[in-house]
Scaffold this motif. Structure first.
Motif, PDB file in Angstrom:
ATOM      1  N   UNK A 143      -3.788  -1.496   3.014  1.00  0.00           N
ATOM      2  CA  UNK A 143      -4.095  -0.839   4.111  1.00  0.00           C
ATOM      3  C   UNK A 143      -4.571  -1.068   5.562  1.00  0.00           C
ATOM      4  N   UNK A 144      -4.289  -2.024   6.306  1.00  0.00           N
ATOM      5  CA  UNK A 144      -3.110  -2.423   7.158  1.00  0.00           C
ATOM      6  C   UNK A 144      -2.086  -1.458   6.966  1.00  0.00           C
ATOM      7  N   UNK A 176       1.133 -15.601   2.242  1.00  0.00           N
ATOM      8  CA  UNK A 176       2.581 -14.756   2.569  1.00  0.00           C
ATOM      9  C   UNK A 176       2.901 -14.152   1.562  1.00  0.00           C
ATOM     10  N   UNK A 177       2.911 -14.889   0.326  1.00  0.00           N
ATOM     11  CA  UNK A 177       3.145 -13.980  -0.888  1.00  0.00           C
ATOM     12  C   UNK A 177       2.259 -12.637  -1.072  1.00  0.00           C
ATOM     13  N   UNK A 178       1.023 -12.579  -0.919  1.00  0.00           N
ATOM     14  CA  UNK A 178      -0.405 -11.488  -0.962  1.00  0.00           C
ATOM     15  C   UNK A 178       0.271 -10.561   0.270  1.00  0.00           C
ATOM     16  N   UNK A 179       0.273 -10.790   1.379  1.00  0.00           N
ATOM     17  CA  UNK A 179       1.270  -9.810   2.182  1.00  0.00           C
ATOM     18  C   UNK A 179       2.702  -9.156   1.875  1.00  0.00           C
ATOM     19  N   UNK A 180       3.713  -9.692   0.959  1.00  0.00           N
ATOM     20  CA  UNK A 180       5.145  -9.639   1.121  1.00  0.00           C
ATOM     21  C   UNK A 180       4.238  -8.940  -0.695  1.00  0.00           C
ATOM     22  N   UNK A 181       4.031  -9.230  -1.096  1.00  0.00           N
ATOM     23  CA  UNK A 181       3.691  -8.087  -2.678  1.00  0.00           C
ATOM     24  C   UNK A 181       3.523  -6.876  -2.220  1.00  0.00           C
ATOM     25  N   UNK A 182       2.201  -6.852  -0.923  1.00  0.00           N
ATOM     26  CA  UNK A 182       1.287  -5.412  -0.476  1.00  0.00           C
ATOM     27  C   UNK A 182       3.368  -4.493  -0.208  1.00  0.00           C
ATOM     28  N   UNK A 183       3.633  -5.543   0.727  1.00  0.00           N
ATOM     29  CA  UNK A 183       4.727  -3.913   1.611  1.00  0.00           C
ATOM     30  C   UNK A 183       6.076  -3.824   0.893  1.00  0.00           C
ATOM     31  N   UNK A 184       5.635  -5.021  -0.668  1.00  0.00           N
ATOM     32  CA  UNK A 184       6.654  -4.080  -2.107  1.00  0.00           C
ATOM     33  C   UNK A 184       6.229  -3.066  -2.762  1.00  0.00           C
ATOM     34  N   UNK A 185       4.890  -3.377  -2.731  1.00  0.00           N
ATOM     35  CA  UNK A 185       4.579  -2.124  -3.781  1.00  0.00           C
ATOM     36  C   UNK A 185       4.575  -0.918  -3.053  1.00  0.00           C
TER      37      UNK A 185
END
Length: 399
Positions: free
Chosen positions: A22-23, A290-299
């Motif tokens: 969402x961000x 870190x991985x939660x943020x990163x996976x969101x960006x790659x989604x």
């Protein structure tokens, strides 16, 4: 993109991914599926503040229900994912309904490894509800046996001593937290716990648990009122494995945290990724965040490789342990004030690969942050300067 994204696992990694989506401006349908009834929360306080009674669930949570609703994140609790069909990009819930996704994140975490014998006086600590159940039993004078000398077990031991319990720790190996710590730090940890009145037994194996004692394989009988088990985590890979995704000790991913199915990613405790060419999982707050943020960006199509240096911390009584990077065979130590120390792990070219800080309170945190910069800089270091407390790490970084 304005299609449905689904996150399976409403813990720290899954919750952070949902908020990040969402961000980053994703406005499509977003579904967050969790096994627990609670909103996404952080786990480190469970063995400390929650167990002490000084921290409640709201203080551990990533957000409240009002914020989740305002962001349009659909939180499904008590109706877990039961089947994954990657070929048709869909997911089935326990009640039988199917959900179709354009992108999926598996942040399914894990569950506490359990003893083969179930007993009423045996407790685990992986979820908030488990922490509350254990907290209710930690009365002054209660005799607690902790099975497992890793971080969870030792944090429970420290908290229980602070609450006035008599505590015995049973560790099967020759030293504490041996998988994560070099011998020098293990020894410091052992000394602190014994100074604080924890009865630590190394190289012992549990035979069985009775209502009033635990029986060891060597014949010893340790009286107790309750047992807390901290013998590791079992990653929840079953959904992924049954769906045909590649798994090992976790759900295997590429450099961008993508699984063997192109529109499915994994993050957090269950994610098995390559670090230094070797598959591993990281069961830490830092990795989940870190991985939660990163996976969101790659989604969202960013295609960013995950390159974060691993690290963790642990609070033990009034001392803090901080770590970054990896252990190596070559190390050099530096004494800190108040009996603390820094341990630097080097490669054969004297480049920093990892560091451990052990000091009262949070005093080693700043040094470890500088060590992370030294690891990233990948510069050859002077070993004598590393050992010299009068040489600042900032000076080495400049130089």
């Amino acid at each position: 993109m304005n299609q449905t994204l689904i996150i399976v696992g409403a813990g720290h990694a899954g919750g952070r991914a949902a908020l990040t989506l969402r961000e980053e401006g994703y406005s499509g349908r977003l579904i967050l599926i969790g096994d627990e009834a609670h909103l996404p929360y952080e786990r480190p306080p469970l063995s400390k503040g929650v167990l002490q009674g000084s921290t409640d669930l709201a203080e551990c949570s990533l957000c409240d229900s009002a914020r989740l609703a305002a962001l349009g994140i659909e939180h499904i609790a008590g109706n877990p994912a039961s089947r994954l069909d990657p070929q048709h990009h869909r997911l089935q819930l326990a009640d039988g309904q199917w959900l179709t996704y354009a992108g999926l994140l598996l942040a399914t975490g894990g569950r506490a490894r359990r003893l083969p014998q179930e007993q009423a006086n045996v407790f685990y600590l992986r979820t908030h509800d488990e922490a509350l159940a254990l907290r209710n039993e930690l009365k002054p004078g209660a005799r607690l046996v902790v099975v497992g000398g890793g971080f969870i077990g030792l944090e429970v031991a420290a908290t229980a001593r602070g609450l006035g319990c008599e505590v015995t720790v049973l560790e099967a190996g020759p030293r504490l937290a041996a998988r994560a710590l070099p011998p020098m730090i293990s020894e410091a940890l052992l000394a602190l716990h014994r100074q604080q009145g924890v009865d630590v037994h190394l190289n012992v194996a549990l035979e069985c648990v009775h209502a009033d004692a635990v029986q060891l394989v060597d014949g010893q009988r340790v009286p107790c009122d309750l047992v807390a088990v901290g013998i590791g985590m079992q990653p929840n890979i079953e959904l992924a494995a049954a769906g045909g995704l590649e798994v090992g000790q976790g759900i295997r991913v590429d450099a961008c945290l993508r699984t063997s199915a192109p529109d499915i990613y994994a993050a957090g405790d269950v994610c098995e990724f390559r670090l230094g060419g070797v598959y591993q999982r990281q069961e830490t707050w830092r990795n989940a965040e870190a991985q939660g943020r990163h996976a969101a960006l790659n989604l969202l199509g960013k295609e960013l490789p995950f390159e974060r240096v691993p690290g963790f911390w642990s609070d033990q009584f009034d001392w803090g342990l901080h770590s970054v990077g990896a252990m190596t065979a070559r190390s050099v130590s530096r004494a800190l004030p108040d009996g603390g120390l820094l341990l630097f792990c080097l490669d054969t070219n004297a480049r920093l690969q990892g560091a451990f800080g052990w000091a009262p309170g949070n005093r080693a945190a700043r040094d470890i942050k500088l060590c992370e910069r030294l690891i990233t800089a990948s510069i050859a270091l002077d070993v004598a300067s590393l050992a010299d407390a009068d040489t600042s790490l900032k000076h080495l970084l400049r130089g």
